[in-house]
Write an enzyme that holds these catalytic residues in place. Structure first.
Site, short mmCIF file in Angstrom:
data_model
loop_
_atom_site.label_atom_id
_atom_site.label_comp_id
_atom_site.label_asym_id
_atom_site.label_seq_id
_atom_site.Cartn_x
_atom_site.Cartn_y
_atom_site.Cartn_z
N SER A 188 74.50 40.89 40.42
CA SER A 188 73.52 41.31 39.42
C SER A 188 73.70 40.52 38.13
CB SER A 188 73.66 42.81 39.15
OG SER A 188 74.94 43.10 38.59
N HIS A 248 74.01 43.06 43.52
CA HIS A 248 75.09 44.04 43.53
C HIS A 248 76.31 43.47 42.83
CE1 HIS A 248 78.67 45.94 45.66
NE2 HIS A 248 78.12 46.94 45.00
N SER A 249 76.89 44.24 41.91
CA SER A 249 78.13 43.87 41.24
C SER A 249 77.95 42.52 40.53
CB SER A 249 79.27 43.83 42.27
OG SER A 249 80.51 43.66 41.64
N LEU A 250 78.80 41.54 40.85
CA LEU A 250 78.70 40.23 40.20
C LEU A 250 77.37 39.56 40.50
CD1 LEU A 250 80.05 37.96 38.56
CD2 LEU A 250 81.04 37.12 40.70
#
Length: 688
Positions: free
Chosen positions: A332, A328-330
């Site tokens: 990924s 998720h977010s960073l």
């Protein structure tokens, strides 16, 4: 018996509960599942015959161990304070309480003994007073109350004392109390998914950690498996999907790195709450772009995934399924950088990629010992020769191998740099190259595999080939995972933005992640952090909307269907107006022989509707008939990989108001969970 009618006493049925502390710091009691509680009860009964020997029972999908003697519940995969466990049979509840609370076991034993006497003697005038001040009155088998005795002198200092003195309802056994008991989880695990969080310690709008969010994600998957994959479960072909959290923020901001202390010394005292929030969340992006802390983050994520994978296999020795990754977010972006630097393990290729000793001599490495001494590594010569190592065998080693030999971090980095320079000299001599073992991402002038990215902007003054990886990543050593993931799911991901900021325009359509053949970029339409990736793969000028993720109930949301209907009506009206306009122009135009020559007019006639559609197709809008001719690259095996969620009706009123919530919605999104399950089980031949 002095005229007393003896009743029939039936022992109470026990159920096991565990305690969890909520956000408001209040303790809440939750029942074990219908599968775990009987196993705990059975182990408890057999435990009395085993003396002081501790008995451990695995519960909740083998993610927790319950130590019966201690009455404690311990997490297996992540760090969490042990929680209390009770064998419960009596419960109490106040007027303002939401649920019943179990009594301690010694209190339940005293209440059960008094109840047995009352039933046997038919005497329901008993009062039990406890040292803590409670008084339980047994009025009848169906009516029992608890009174809290508080001296009147404390009523002024405790305004709620009068409320606490109100009678509380007392119940015996699980019958008649509103407590939802979970059914339990299938023992068979079909697939394992590791979930990596983004910036900061909180993952959702409720400021919960990654463990709690992954627990909700797992619960949603169990619910959807039972509702959408019922045929597969009845056929005994399906088990469940295990989701495990990967926490790297705790290590980065721990005492070992000291980053919080360093930042706190230079933080201004004003707007302290905002600065603390920024230091704990936004700065994670800058830490990841720092060579020092980027190495810490990557090492933490890789080592934690490998550790969890090892522990999982120990607790599930019969597991034969595949493994996937979700970020998720960073998180990924961290996984994407890690996966782009994985190596396909092939011993023959590794051996052939290393030059022979004669080639090493021709590169002016006079001797193994002298080479080490020139690099300030002479004291490690005996350590390496003891393992019968020379330059050729050293080139086959990774940093992990050197670490296993007991070599400190500094010398390991020097040897990695030495191997890199060795390969560069060989490239300049031969003009060809192979990957250097232990130094991922270093390739020759001639690439045998497709480049990850190409078409770097010519106006950029930065030479991005300076970086080891070739895509603008920080030059660090990327560790290897202990498995090859089946799929990689990116949620609310800024991967596309980071690749563009690194100076890269296109991803080679032939490129795929070395060890992972499936990739999915999932995002909410209002997510301010998410970016698309398909436009970096498809041909320039092609404009395709992302794939719409179906609603978990099987249809589009009503407001989206209404929006589509209005768009169709408006397009039909425009077409009707254009048709009427064409008819009117035909009726009002002069005969052909009276029209002036085209050259003298100086204008062009309007294109028919068919030509306008064709021109729009050339400008980027692709008709459905031509969709099959578009290449989406090999990131997802030739399939599309940009998927967009459907916004909720309330979110559609103001997209700015729900922007932050949209970035944090994936953890409790049933549509996202269903997409993951569908793609996971599709590979097993099980469809919705």
């Amino acid at each position: 018996m002095n005229g007393v009618i003896e009743g029939v006493y039936e022992p109470v049925q026990h159920h096991w509960f565990h305690c969890e502390q909520q956000v408001d710091c209040k303790d809440s009691w939750f029942p074990f599942s219908r599968e775990d509680s009987p196993r705990l009860e059975e182990a408890h009964k057999h435990g009395g015959t085993r003396g002081e020997e501790e008995m451990v029972v695995a519960t909740e999908g083998r993610r927790f161990d319950v130590r019966l003697k201690e009455r404690r519940r311990y997490a297996v995969y992540w760090e969490q304070p042990p929680s209390e466990v009770r064998r419960c049979s009596w419960f109490h509840k106040g007027d303002k309480d939401i649920s019943y609370t179990p009594y301690p076991e010694h209190t339940s034993l005293a209440l059960e003994e008094a109840y047995m006497i009352s039933v046997t003697l038919n005497d329901w005038t008993r009062k039990l007073e406890f040292p803590t001040g409670e008084t339980v009155v047994l009025h009848s088998p169906k009516l029992m109350t608890q009174q809290q005795t508080i001296p009147s002198k404390y009523w002024i200092s405790f305004p709620s004392a009068s409320e606490q003195s109100r009678p509380r309802t007392v119940k015996r056994g699980m019958e008649g109390i509103s407590i939802e008991i979970p059914e339990g989880e299938p023992y068979q695990v079909d697939h394992l998914v590791f979930m990596v969080h983004g910036v900061g310690p909180a993952c959702d709008i409720q400021l919960r950690g990654v463990v709690q969010c992954v627990n909700d994600f797992r619960d949603a998957s169990l619910s959807l498996l039972s509702s959408h994959f019922k045929q597969g479960q009845d056929g005994a072909h399906m088990g469940r999907v295990e989701f495990l959290p990967v926490n790297w923020h705790r290590v980065l901001h721990g005492d070992a790195t000291g980053v919080d202390e360093d930042i706190q010394r230079i933080t201004l005292p004003s707007i302290s709450r905002l600065r603390q929030f920024s230091n704990g969340t936004v700065l994670d992006l800058f830490y990841y772009n720092s060579p020092t802390y980027c190495q810490t983050i990557i090492d933490t994520v890789a080592s934690e995934i490998n550790r969890l994978h090892h522990v999982f296999l120990q607790r599930h020795p019969q597991f034969t399924g595949a493994v996937s990754l979700t970020g998720h977010s960073l998180g990924s972006l961290i996984l994407f950088d890690l996966l782009t630097n994985q190596e396909i393990h092939n011993t023959d290729e590794k051996i052939s990629s290393v030059s022979s000793p004669s080639e090493a001599t021709s590169i002016n490495f006079e001797s193994f010992e002298k080479t080490l001494r020139n690099c300030g590594l002479g004291k490690f010569f005996q350590m390496l020769t003891k393992e019968q190592m020379d330059l050729e065998s050293l080139a086959l080693c990774s940093e992990t191998d050197l670490k296993d030999l007991g070599m400190p971090l500094g010398p390991r980095k020097k040897i990695m740099c030495l191997l890199k320079r060795w390969r560069e000299k060989q490239e300049s001599r031969t003009g060809t190259s192979q990957p250097v073992p232990g130094v991922p991402g270093v390739y020759s002038q001639v690439q045998e595999q497709p480049m990850l990215l190409s078409d770097a902007p010519s106006t950029s003054p930065v030479d991005y080939k300076y970086f080891d990886i070739g895509i603008g990543q920080v030059s660090i050593v990327y560790p290897q995972l202990a498995f090859q993931p089946q799929a990689f799911f990116a949620l609310g991901s800024p991967i596309g933005m980071f690749l563009s900021v690194r100076g890269l325009k296109r991803i080679d359509p032939k490129y795929s992640l070395p060890t992972c053949k499936s990739f999915y970029n999932i995002f909410h339409p209002f997510d301010p952090v998410a970016f698309r990736i398909e436009p970096m793969v498809v041909s320039p000028g092609v404009d395709l909307p992302p794939m719409l993720i179906p609603h978990h109930k099987g249809r589009k949301r009503m407001h989206l269907e209404l929006k589509d209907s209005l768009m169709r009506v408006s397009s039909d009206l425009l077409l009707s107006v254009s048709t009427l306009r064409g008819v009117w122009q035909t009726l009002t135009t002069l005969p052909v022989n009276t029209l002036p020559p085209v050259a003298s007019v100086g204008t062009t006639a309007a294109l028919p509707p068919q030509e306008s559609e064709g021109s729009r197709a050339q400008n980027g809008t692709v008709p459905p008939t031509e969709m099959k001719n578009i290449s989406f690259g090999m990131l997802n095996g030739g399939r599309r990989f940009d998927y967009v969620l459907q916004e909720k009706p309330l979110e559609s009123f103001n997209e700015y108001l729900f922007a932050i919530q949209s970035h944090l919605c994936y953890w409790d999104s049933e549509d996202t969970v269903l997409l993951l399950l569908r793609e996971i089980y599709e590979g097993k031949g099980i469809l919705l």
